[in-house]
Scaffold this active site. Structure first.
Site, short mmCIF file in Angstrom:
data_model
loop_
_atom_site.label_atom_id
_atom_site.label_comp_id
_atom_site.label_asym_id
_atom_site.label_seq_id
_atom_site.Cartn_x
_atom_site.Cartn_y
_atom_site.Cartn_z
CG HIS A 265 -1.94 -1.13 1.20
ND1 HIS A 265 -2.76 -1.45 0.15
CD2 HIS A 265 -2.15 -2.07 2.17
CE1 HIS A 265 -3.45 -2.54 0.47
NE2 HIS A 265 -3.10 -2.94 1.68
CG ASP A 316 -4.95 -6.26 0.00
OD1 ASP A 316 -4.83 -7.17 0.84
OD2 ASP A 316 -5.09 -5.07 0.33
ZN LIG Z 1 -3.23 -6.97 2.82
#
Ligand SMILES: [Zn+2]
Length: 443
Positions: A265, A316
């Protein structure tokens, strides 16, 4: 294994344009020769469409697949999403996790993913009691990837706290190993295999106390080390209040950054954090479909790349499994944030989805169609309604900006066919398997 010859109508060999008529010879699991402009031998396995190196999914939580589409009621926030996620985490067993992960990895194979980084923290039984084999859950994931025919890097994740200064509670008890030394002792029992490699992860600075970070960083010195970084502003605020440092600086001071490290991220960074990640050559794994689903924000991907950071891509939460969507998402998010087009040449978007992702998972020999590389290939058909009319000179752009997982036709892992003409060769009916595995873990 005998020598196999693949003939690709066109292939991406790393440049800004696809190359026509490429003969790829494979001995065992490795590519031996790559010959553009070749005649098609009668005995060659014909790959119709555009052939790319196998796609690398740099960041996955397989069990989140069971949440797909079910987390939007009443709008939903990151924290209510997390509650739904804990509901699934509470009921999984080694058997039901194996079934769910096998089906999820089979979906990934159909989408052209040949290597997945599984960020794994669901280690123990209910209430945190270890199974007889303390790595039963991790072994279930390794077996699931093998059954689905794809490579896995099991990023065994240290997860010790429910938040800065908070104990684990409820479903989180299953994640904990007591302290980093306990985590290291358990993780040391895991072994690399033919399609599996072991790496480490720090869940986040929320979940691993500052005085435990160095133990994880040192254990993983020669392996990949991944961590969630600054996904939410609340994490930055809690970390600053507790330690006086941003999460990136705290991890740097603990020896966690570097060429083997990947920050997932990296959305809410200071300019100083960006420089620190770039200087240390830490990879950043961007997960655009999850970041937009969770309203995380748009991270400074272009600034990170300018600072020296390699970029990779991940699905993810598996709200969507489509690495082409992730690749264009990185560029298109940057366009929305900057009101400018053209932040990356298409070759760099493809590199993030292939070689950079594979390297971040500890497979530096994957992700390129070149002699010596692993024979992991994915062929995208160019004759669907989405891609019909594609021209050779802009085929890469067509595939990255308009192709989807549904256009993936053939997938080869280590020289072996895993998908032929859109059908998985090892798993009979992937939708049925997904539907049964998800029904088994829903309330
Ligand atoms: Zn994650």
């Amino acid at each position: 294994m005998p020598v196999t010859r693949f003939f690709a109508d066109s292939a991406w060999l790393g440049g800004e344009r696809a190359v026509d008529d490429v003969l790829i010879e494979v001995d065992g699991e490795r590519i031996t020769t790559v010959t553009p402009g070749a005649d098609r031998p009668a005995d060659a396995d014909h790959l119709r469409g555009l052939t790319l190196p196998g796609l690398a999914n740099g960041h996955s939580h397989a069990f989140h697949r069971a949440l797909r589409g079910r987390t939007h009621r009443g709008g939903g926030t990151f924290w209510t999403w997390r509650e739904d996620m804990y509901g699934i985490a509470a009921v999984l067993t080694p058997d039901s996790y194996h079934a769910l992960a096998r089906a999820t990895y089979a979906e990934m194979a159909l989408a052209g993913v040949t290597c997945v980084g599984e960020f794994h923290y669901l280690h123990h039984g209910p209430d945190g009691r270890p199974y007889d084999d303390p790595n039963a859950m991790g072994e279930a994931l390794i077996a699931a990837a093998r059954d689905a025919g794809i490579r896995i890097t099991l990023l065994d994740t240290c997860y010790l706290a429910g938040g800065v200064g908070q104990e684990l509670q409820g479903p989180q008890l299953r994640f904990g190993d007591g302290d980093a030394a306990g985590w290291a002792q358990r993780a040391a029992e895991l072994r690399d295999g033919e399609l599996a490699r072991i790496g480490a992860a720090i869940h986040s600075v929320r979940a691993v106390p500052a005085d435990q970070l160095r133990t994880v960083a040192e254990w993983s010195s020669w392996r990949p080390l991944h961590f969630h970084l600054s996904e939410q502003r609340a994490e930055n605020e809690a970390c600053l209040a507790a330690t006086g440092r941003t999460p990136a600086h705290l991890l740097a001071d603990s020896g966690a950054l570097g060429e083997k490290a990947t920050a997932v991220h990296a959305t809410h960074l200071t300019t100083d954090d960006t420089a620190l990640l770039g200087r240390s050559r830490t990879t950043v794994c961007i997960c655009p479909t999850t970041e937009r689903d969770l309203a995380d924000g748009i991270g400074p991907a272009r600034a990170l790349a300018d600072a020296g950071t390699p970029l990779s891509l991940g699905s993810d939460s598996n709200a969507v499994i489509d690495l082409l969507e992730e690749a264009r998402g990185m560029e298109l998010d940057e366009r929305l944030a900057s009101e400018l087009r053209g932040h990356w040449p298409v070759s760099q978007l493809l590199a993030a989805a292939t070689a950079a992702g594979a390297a971040s998972l500890g497979w530096p020999e994957a992700g390129r169609i070149e002699p010596g590389g692993l024979a992991d290939l994915v062929t995208v058909g160019l004759d669907s309604v989405r891609l019909a009319g594609t021209r050779p000179e802009t085929a890469l752009e067509s595939v990255v900006f308009a192709g989807t997982a549904a256009d993936v036709r053939d997938v080869i892992v280590g020289g072996r066919r895993v998908v032929t003409d859109g059908r998985h060769t090892l798993v009979d009916d992937v939708p049925r398997m997904l539907s049964e595995a998800i029904a088994a873990v829903l309330p």
